[in-house]
Design an enzyme around this catalytic site. Sequence first.
Site, short mmCIF file in Angstrom:
data_model
loop_
_atom_site.label_atom_id
_atom_site.label_comp_id
_atom_site.label_asym_id
_atom_site.label_seq_id
_atom_site.Cartn_x
_atom_site.Cartn_y
_atom_site.Cartn_z
N ASN A 73 22.13 34.49 72.69
CA ASN A 73 23.41 35.16 72.88
C ASN A 73 23.69 35.13 74.37
O ASN A 73 23.10 35.90 75.13
CB ASN A 73 23.26 36.60 72.35
CG ASN A 73 24.54 37.40 72.52
OD1 ASN A 73 25.54 36.90 73.05
ND2 ASN A 73 24.50 38.65 72.10
N LYS A 77 20.40 36.70 76.01
CA LYS A 77 19.49 37.42 75.13
C LYS A 77 18.91 36.38 74.19
O LYS A 77 19.66 35.57 73.65
CB LYS A 77 20.26 38.44 74.28
CG LYS A 77 20.50 39.75 74.96
CD LYS A 77 21.00 40.77 73.92
CE LYS A 77 21.65 41.93 74.59
NZ LYS A 77 22.68 42.58 73.83
N ARG A 107 24.96 32.98 68.97
CA ARG A 107 25.94 33.98 68.61
C ARG A 107 27.22 33.68 69.39
O ARG A 107 27.20 33.53 70.61
CB ARG A 107 25.45 35.38 69.00
CG ARG A 107 26.46 36.43 68.63
CD ARG A 107 26.44 37.59 69.58
NE ARG A 107 27.49 38.52 69.24
CZ ARG A 107 27.93 39.45 70.06
NH1 ARG A 107 27.42 39.57 71.26
NH2 ARG A 107 28.89 40.26 69.69
N HIS A 121 31.89 42.23 64.99
CA HIS A 121 30.66 42.81 64.40
C HIS A 121 30.43 42.27 62.99
O HIS A 121 29.74 42.91 62.19
CB HIS A 121 30.73 44.36 64.29
CG HIS A 121 30.63 45.07 65.60
ND1 HIS A 121 31.26 46.27 65.84
CD2 HIS A 121 29.96 44.76 66.74
CE1 HIS A 121 30.98 46.67 67.07
NE2 HIS A 121 30.21 45.77 67.64
N LEU A 170 27.95 51.75 64.58
CA LEU A 170 28.20 52.66 65.69
C LEU A 170 27.20 52.43 66.82
O LEU A 170 26.05 52.87 66.75
CB LEU A 170 28.11 54.12 65.20
CG LEU A 170 28.91 54.44 63.93
CD1 LEU A 170 28.62 55.85 63.46
CD2 LEU A 170 30.40 54.23 64.16
N ARG A 185 35.23 52.06 75.64
CA ARG A 185 36.52 51.54 75.18
C ARG A 185 37.27 52.64 74.41
O ARG A 185 36.67 53.36 73.62
CB ARG A 185 36.33 50.34 74.26
CG ARG A 185 36.11 49.04 74.99
CD ARG A 185 35.76 47.92 74.04
NE ARG A 185 34.32 47.70 74.01
CZ ARG A 185 33.70 46.94 73.12
NH1 ARG A 185 34.37 46.32 72.17
NH2 ARG A 185 32.39 46.79 73.16
N ARG A 192 23.34 59.99 73.19
CA ARG A 192 22.21 60.93 73.34
C ARG A 192 22.47 61.92 74.46
O ARG A 192 22.27 63.13 74.31
CB ARG A 192 20.92 60.16 73.68
CG ARG A 192 20.16 59.71 72.47
CD ARG A 192 19.10 58.75 72.86
NE ARG A 192 19.69 57.61 73.59
CZ ARG A 192 19.13 56.44 73.74
NH1 ARG A 192 17.93 56.24 73.25
NH2 ARG A 192 19.73 55.46 74.38
N GLY A 206 23.09 51.73 66.92
CA GLY A 206 22.23 52.72 67.58
C GLY A 206 22.54 54.16 67.20
O GLY A 206 21.63 54.95 66.93
N GLU A 237 21.14 41.71 63.64
CA GLU A 237 22.05 40.58 63.87
C GLU A 237 21.26 39.30 64.17
O GLU A 237 21.63 38.23 63.71
CB GLU A 237 23.02 40.93 65.01
CG GLU A 237 24.05 41.96 64.55
CD GLU A 237 24.79 42.63 65.68
OE1 GLU A 237 24.16 43.45 66.37
OE2 GLU A 237 25.98 42.35 65.86
P1 ADP Z 1 24.96 48.08 71.53
O1 ADP Z 1 26.35 48.16 70.97
O2 ADP Z 1 24.92 47.92 73.02
O3 ADP Z 1 24.03 47.15 70.76
P2 ADP Z 1 23.32 50.15 70.31
O4 ADP Z 1 23.59 49.74 68.90
O5 ADP Z 1 21.95 49.98 70.84
O6 ADP Z 1 24.36 49.56 71.32
O7 ADP Z 1 23.71 51.71 70.40
C1 ADP Z 1 23.68 52.41 71.60
C2 ADP Z 1 24.12 53.85 71.34
O8 ADP Z 1 23.20 54.44 70.40
C3 ADP Z 1 24.11 54.72 72.57
O9 ADP Z 1 25.29 55.52 72.61
C4 ADP Z 1 22.90 55.60 72.34
O10 ADP Z 1 23.03 56.86 72.96
C5 ADP Z 1 22.94 55.75 70.84
N1 ADP Z 1 21.68 56.29 70.33
C6 ADP Z 1 20.47 55.71 70.29
N2 ADP Z 1 19.55 56.59 69.79
C7 ADP Z 1 20.21 57.75 69.52
C8 ADP Z 1 19.85 59.03 69.00
N3 ADP Z 1 18.60 59.31 68.66
N4 ADP Z 1 20.82 59.96 68.87
C9 ADP Z 1 22.08 59.71 69.22
N5 ADP Z 1 22.50 58.51 69.71
C10 ADP Z 1 21.58 57.56 69.86
#
Ligand code: ADP
Length: 384
Positions: free
Chosen positions: A9, A16, A83, A171, A191, A223, A268, A314, A368
């Site tokens: 990617n 990546k 990707r 996505h 999300l 965004r 988080r 995430g 993915e």
């Molecule tokens: P990307 O779109 O960059 O791949 P990810 O799918 O890794 O992102 O998601 C990142 C998001 O997931 C961040 O907002 C992070 O705070 C959130 N996240 C990860 N673990 C937790 C958790 N335990 N509780 C709440 N949010 C979380």
Amino acid sequence: MSTAILVINCGSSSIKYALVSSGQEQRIHGLAENLNSEHARIKGITVGGEPLELSIPNANHEQALDILLKRLGQYQPQAIGHRVVHGGTLTKAERLTPEIVQRIKDATPLAPLHNPAHLIGIEATMRLFPNLPQVAVFDTAFHQTMPEHAYRYAVPKFLYTDHNVRRYGFHGTSHAYVSSHKKGGWLSAHLGNGSSTCAIYNGKSVDTSMGLTPHEGIVMGTRSGDVDPSLHSFLAYNLGWDIYKIDKMLTHQSGLYGLSNNLSNDMRTLIEASQQGNDDATLAIEVFCYRLAKSLSALSCSLPTLDGLIFTGGIGENSAYIREKMLTYLHHFSFKLDQQKNNELPRGTQGQIDAGQGPEIWVIPTDEEGRIAQETHQIALMDI
Ligand code: ADP
């Protein structure tokens, strides 16, 4: 690793990568970053599971890939899967040919930040490995099954016919992966930093929240998601902002970050701040959950039956708190969350978290890279 697929990617200064074995049981992954600068480096894990950190000053994409492949030693890939964010109207993953590369170039105005970077990676791997089959897997392809009434904007027709202005959705690899064994009507919420929702009927995307670009739809890390289209002219007339400034604000300074008054784009951090009484963080979380529920409700119109909801990404995979809060806005769909299952689902695992009545509710960790490897394997190594 008997048969392995290299998944890459490419961003403008990063790659990546993941090497995935054909049964998906083994993989290594990492990141080459700061390319074309003196801080260029590769960070990842080796085939033996050891951490890898390698300084590669001033390396470009091609040099980084060359170094990487040499370090894989005996574990050489049999095919490469790229990707690619925007495939225009291509409906599925494609083996890379001069015609497909041209189609990716043609879609560049629709993804000006992503497609040129992917093309750098594609051209580099084609020069380095002219004999390896290579496949492009598009984020947009899964959504090409949307009906026209879902993908057209209510703007003059020539913008669609002459300039390809329509909704594409993104996505797709993630929504396709998490819904791949589901029959009937499903809603999927991916999300992460970027977030989107999708309605899927018998494995086909019928509508999604992202549109012409990955900006439309729900609240994301930085965004804004949907705003009134006249916000642009409001800011131009009243604050004298030009289109670049407006675009930057909506892309990098909005979403959770903007709502929380620049506290964080990270969910988080916002949950912690909210628990400590930060009102901006509390509001950011509430807007995120409400707008997500609103998007899922709207998408449900495209489904003949509503059989279930999938959380991924995430936030969707890891936050029981956000899942529960969002579902408080969807009572009228008779979703019944089992709070104990929701709270106790171990991180990174798949699980059903409904109480056994109403539509099912699932958490399914997305993969993915695994999906790209699988599609690449099918196209490059089986369809010969
Ligand atoms: P990307 O779109 O960059 O791949 P990810 O799918 O890794 O992102 O998601 C990142 C998001 O997931 C961040 O907002 C992070 O705070 C959130 N996240 C990860 N673990 C937790 C958790 N335990 N509780 C709440 N949010 C979380």
